[in-house]
Design an enzyme around this catalytic site. Sequence first.
Site: not given
Ligand code: M6R
Length: 604
Positions: A483, A74, A27, A480, A476, A599, A499, A2, A98-99
Amino acid sequence: MCGIFAATGESAVADVLVEGLRRLEYRGYDSAGIAISGKGGIAVRKNVGPVGALATMLESEPAYGECGIAHTRWATHGEPSARNSHPHCAPGIAIVHNGIVENHGELRQELAARNAQFVSETDSEVIPWLVREELMRGEKPWAALQKAAARLSGSFAIAMLSEDEPGEIFAIRKGSPLVTGFTDGKAFLSSDLNALAGIARHAIALEDGDSARITPDCIDIRDHDGRIVNRPLLPVESRIATYDTGVHEHFMAKEIFEQPEVAARIDAAYHDGTLMEQLLSIDFSRVRRINFVACGTSYYAAAVARHWMQQHAGIECTVHVASEYRYEALPQFYSGEVAVLISQSGETADTLAVLERLQHLGMPVLGVVNDTNSTLARNADMALPLMAGLEIGVASTKAFTAQLMILAHLAIHATGRRLGAAASPGRLRDQLASTPDLLAKALLCEEGVIETARQLGDARSAIFVGRGPFQALACEGALKLKETSYIHAEGFAAGELKHGPLALIDEHMPVFALAGDQEMMPKLASNIREIAARNGRIHVIGDREAILSMKDVATGAITLPSAPDLVRPIITAIPLQLLSYHAALQRGLNVDRPRNLAKSVTVE
Ligand code: M6R
């Protein structure tokens, strides 16, 4: 997530609000709306879908006035719909929020029993009705908002219009950021300082518990106890950051290809160690333990840094996911213990909750953060800037390698402090200085990655494995890929496969082996052979030598340049990012704004 934008003193405020919302688009959101104080009262326009759809709606249903509030939503409580989008209203009042209002259920019941008429499923809608009750009791709008907010549990940043005071914006925050800005005869409010670039000359960040009354000529701020306070002025960029993709089709591609430049900028600033000395108020020769805390991609950067800190500086490290660590039972801390909180945005709610908790316990907190005006950057005891520039793609790419660069410099600094010249910090710094060049060379793997993405076909799952720091990179890479392409993916320590995860392997399962840890190469090779024996489709990612050593079992390979130990994890991020980018493109997906994600994750 948001976003809030508000303005007063503007002759055509609707246009300014729409422009403000456009600046918040990166965002992530699903609906947008505005409310404007005009001659006939408060006019509200809101719609599900992009800000562009709201702008089109305003062409056929214009709203006129000089003061207004705006929001990108959002969805958390209730589906994305016009009804659930903000602003939310009670007679004479409009708010954006927001929140999360955690006690909205009981407040809703209580207010409904006193004739509040709710039209949405949101938690936010209780706020205007609480304010209205205070107004009915004779409070002025600013005090009414403060009293209403005192009834809310959870986190909030609220902007409000009241028909009683047209031309004024009222705001309050707890746990969610809000920044006011002003220039001659105009004032603004936003949840994101970047949205004020080029339109406000000065900005002031509200602190937790602050509320504000904003008119075109004056911004009054009260703290949690109701005292009028002066907060420091913040610099505002004079120009809006370029929100264009340059020669690339998407922000994600632009940001992937910016990495050599970002690494060069970081190395120039941090190479001789002076900046680190200036920014750190921790004496690493006395540090007994480092607790890294972060979320998502930033968490995986921490997991890589743990290896460097332990290997080079010999400092014990723990690594925690912020959403858990904020509530976990904590052990007794040592006196020489510090926390390193890593965040691209500096506004991640869980990470900020950890900041508050640790500071309350008296532990020194170092922030490693990209947005230098963010709450983490401002409130941490000290902060190391990432210098990655604005990152717009939801999938974090250049911020990740920037985090690794800074954390590598931090590890070198700590090594020098603890072990002196004998530990050759200069040699490690020289290794790191080759990163920009090696990142540029690593980007040449794109063609091979496009082919690999094609070979994924319609795979529904993928596995990434690695050893040492490359286990974190495996996680990671999996994050990626899921997502952006919505392919289910998992990252594992290669030695863990037998395991359990080995049961997933068959001829349909693509496995990406990150062959970067040279000492562990023979171990990784035998893990890979176990996968090959079960017909897994193995893609090796590593330098020529690593690929050759696994040639007999690999189905495919992505070649990286040879690189020093310290740099290898950093350049390994490149094929992982490119893979998720191209897999998403080949599936026709929105790479910059994947579904359901935001974001900046400003709610718990
Ligand atoms: O702004 P931040 O680094 O605190 O955000 C953390 C995660 O939300 C962020 O890294 C998220 O996992 C990304 N979308 C990954 O690509």
